[in-house]
Design an enzyme around this catalytic site. Structure first.
Site, PDB file in Angstrom:
ATOM      1  N   TYR A 294       0.860  -1.193   0.000  1.00 21.80           N
ATOM      2  CA  TYR A 294       0.000   0.000   0.000  1.00 21.80           C
ATOM      3  C   TYR A 294       0.890   1.234   0.000  1.00 21.80           C
ATOM      4  O   TYR A 294       1.857   1.310   0.758  1.00 21.80           O
ATOM      5  CB  TYR A 294      -0.904   0.024   1.244  1.00 21.80           C
ATOM      6  CG  TYR A 294      -1.676   1.326   1.343  1.00 21.80           C
ATOM      7  CD1 TYR A 294      -2.953   1.429   0.817  1.00 21.80           C
ATOM      8  CD2 TYR A 294      -1.089   2.466   1.911  1.00 21.80           C
ATOM      9  CE1 TYR A 294      -3.649   2.636   0.861  1.00 21.80           C
ATOM     10  CE2 TYR A 294      -1.772   3.677   1.951  1.00 21.80           C
ATOM     11  CZ  TYR A 294      -3.052   3.747   1.426  1.00 21.80           C
ATOM     12  OH  TYR A 294      -3.732   4.942   1.454  1.00 21.80           O
TER      13      TYR A 294
ATOM     14  N   GLU B 292      -3.665   7.485  -3.994  1.00 22.95           N
ATOM     15  CA  GLU B 292      -3.407   6.193  -3.354  1.00 22.95           C
ATOM     16  C   GLU B 292      -3.194   5.096  -4.389  1.00 22.95           C
ATOM     17  O   GLU B 292      -3.934   5.008  -5.371  1.00 22.95           O
ATOM     18  CB  GLU B 292      -4.648   5.878  -2.499  1.00 22.95           C
ATOM     19  CG  GLU B 292      -4.629   4.567  -1.777  1.00 22.95           C
ATOM     20  CD  GLU B 292      -5.944   4.345  -1.022  1.00 22.95           C
ATOM     21  OE1 GLU B 292      -6.047   4.773   0.128  1.00 22.95           O
ATOM     22  OE2 GLU B 292      -6.868   3.745  -1.609  1.00 22.95           O
TER      23      GLU B 292
END
Ligand code: GDP
Ligand code: MN
Length: 381
Positions: free
Chosen positions: A101, A189
């Protein structure tokens, strides 16, 4: 404003972040043609502005162009969390070794952009934060200095990324930070950023949330707004220049001024109620604006009580009261209303409203308590 995955990844690519080859399709035939171009295995990905598409069956791995057509037909007919799937992204399938992530957002508490990384990619970061908070690392970025190489290296070591990926990882972290600042985003993101079978880093999924207040600087991005996927009332409000955000409570709020609107929501919560919306009708609460605002609030069927909180500074309170009353001649409101009016000519304003059988209040606390009481009575019936 949220951008679709395919748009987000196109922006990433502009800033040097590697993404899979692929294109977006609106029909199953187009999807098949793209699969043919790409050759071999592809993923068909529903383009809707919600998370958890994978679990909902909106991300499908397929092996042939024919299968792509079938699967795209299914996915294009789906609804995910109430949103119809109108486009699918057809991407070359990746061979995944591991999922990371990587995201940038603003940390308001620290008043700084922050880059967040985790070795637990592929699942929602909120979930990781809840269950394995020690697996999340952060670096704060000085906006004047930008994302420094050593900061990216710190993230890489903290998530135990093998050294041979560091150079690529640093370029991706800096590219992500550039995407974030250059587009005036509030979130950028990559989840997951994967290590592929042949040891490359690749951004498989992307999410960008743009700051609406900066959109005027990015006409090209503003055009990407997907009207199909927005709350209709929010779209309507924008058309009339009102700021409206739908929430899940039962007390509809009509307030002049953003700060006062926030305070109103806080005080409602303080007395055990839940606001149904944020609504700032701006200065000069004339009849026209008030009736548009009533219409917005009443579209939400959860609303049990309307709380009007107006500070009459430049606009006089008696004018505001007349505005409310004439709006009510046009809009049918059969819910109880609590009005707090303060400022110039407030006594006169309150008298006019009381004559019309409306509940008035002097303090915000008093108004909020009355509204919360009315909701309770309504629920008791
Ligand atoms: P989300 O569920 O909406 O966040 O969609 P993602 O694009 O993040 O995909 C969810 C998961 O599907 C990823 O974490 C991967 O595990 C898997 N996935 C997505 N694309 C591919 C791919 O090209 N190949 C493989 N093997 N898995 C994929
Ligand atoms: Mn994802």
């Amino acid at each position: 404003m949220k951008l679709h995955e395919y748009r987000s990844k196109q922006l990433f690519a502009r800033y040097g972040i590697p993404i899979p080859r692929g294109r977006v399709a609106m029909t199953a035939q187009e999807a098949k043609a793209i699969a043919q171009e790409l050759g071999g295995r592809v993923v068909v990905k529903a383009q809707v502005l919600v998370g958890g598409r994978g679990k909902a069956g909106g991300i499908r791995l397929v092996h042939t162009p024919e299968e792509t057509e079938d699967v795209a037909t299914q996915v294009l007919g789906m609804q995910i969390k109430g949103l119809p799937v109108r486009r699918v992204l057809v991407d070359e399938a990746a061979d995944i070794r591991s999922e990371i992530y990587l995201g940038v957002t603003n940390d308001r508490g620290v008043r700084s952009p922050v880059m967040i990384a985790s070795a637990e990619g592929g699942v929602e970061i909120e979930e990781v934060a809840r269950t394995q908070p020690h697996k999340i690392v952060r670096v704060y970025i000085d906006p004047l200095l930008g994302m420094r190489e050593h900061q990216a290296r710190f993230l890489a070591t903290s998530i135990e990324l093998p050294r041979k990926h560091w150079r690529d990882f640093i370029a991706i972290a800096q590219g992500l930070y550039s995407t974030f600042t250059k587009t005036d985003a509030s979130l950028a993101e990559i989840n997951p950023l994967v290590i592929t079978g042949d040891y490359r880093l690749l951004a498989l999924d992307g999410k960008i949330v743009l700051d609406d207040n900066a959109l005027f600087r990015h006409p090209e991005l503003a055009e990407m707004r997907d009207l199909d996927e927005e709350e209709p009332a929010e779209r309507e409000a924008r058309r009339y220049g009102l700021s409206y955000v739908k929430l899940n409570g039962t007390i509809g709020c009509m307030v002049n001024g953003a700060g006062l609107a926030m305070a109103t929501m806080d005080v409602i919560k303080l007395f055990g109620g839940e606001p149904a919306n944020f609504l700032d009708i701006g200065g000069g609460a004339g009849a026209e604006k008030v009736s548009i605002a009533f219409n917005l609030i009443l579209k939400d069927k959860n609303v049990r009580v309307v709380l009007i909180n107006i500070f009459g500074g430049i606009t006089r309170c008696d004018e505001v009261a007349r505005g409310i009353l004439s709006a009510l001649e046009e809009v049918d409101v059969d819910l109880p209303m609590v009005v707090r009016l303060v400022g110039t000519n407030e006594e006169e304003g309150r008298r006019l409203l009381q004559e019309a059988d409306m509940i008035t209040a002097i303090s915000l606390a008093d108004a909020a308590q009355k509204a919360v009481e009315l909701v309770k009575e309504d629920q008791a019936v």
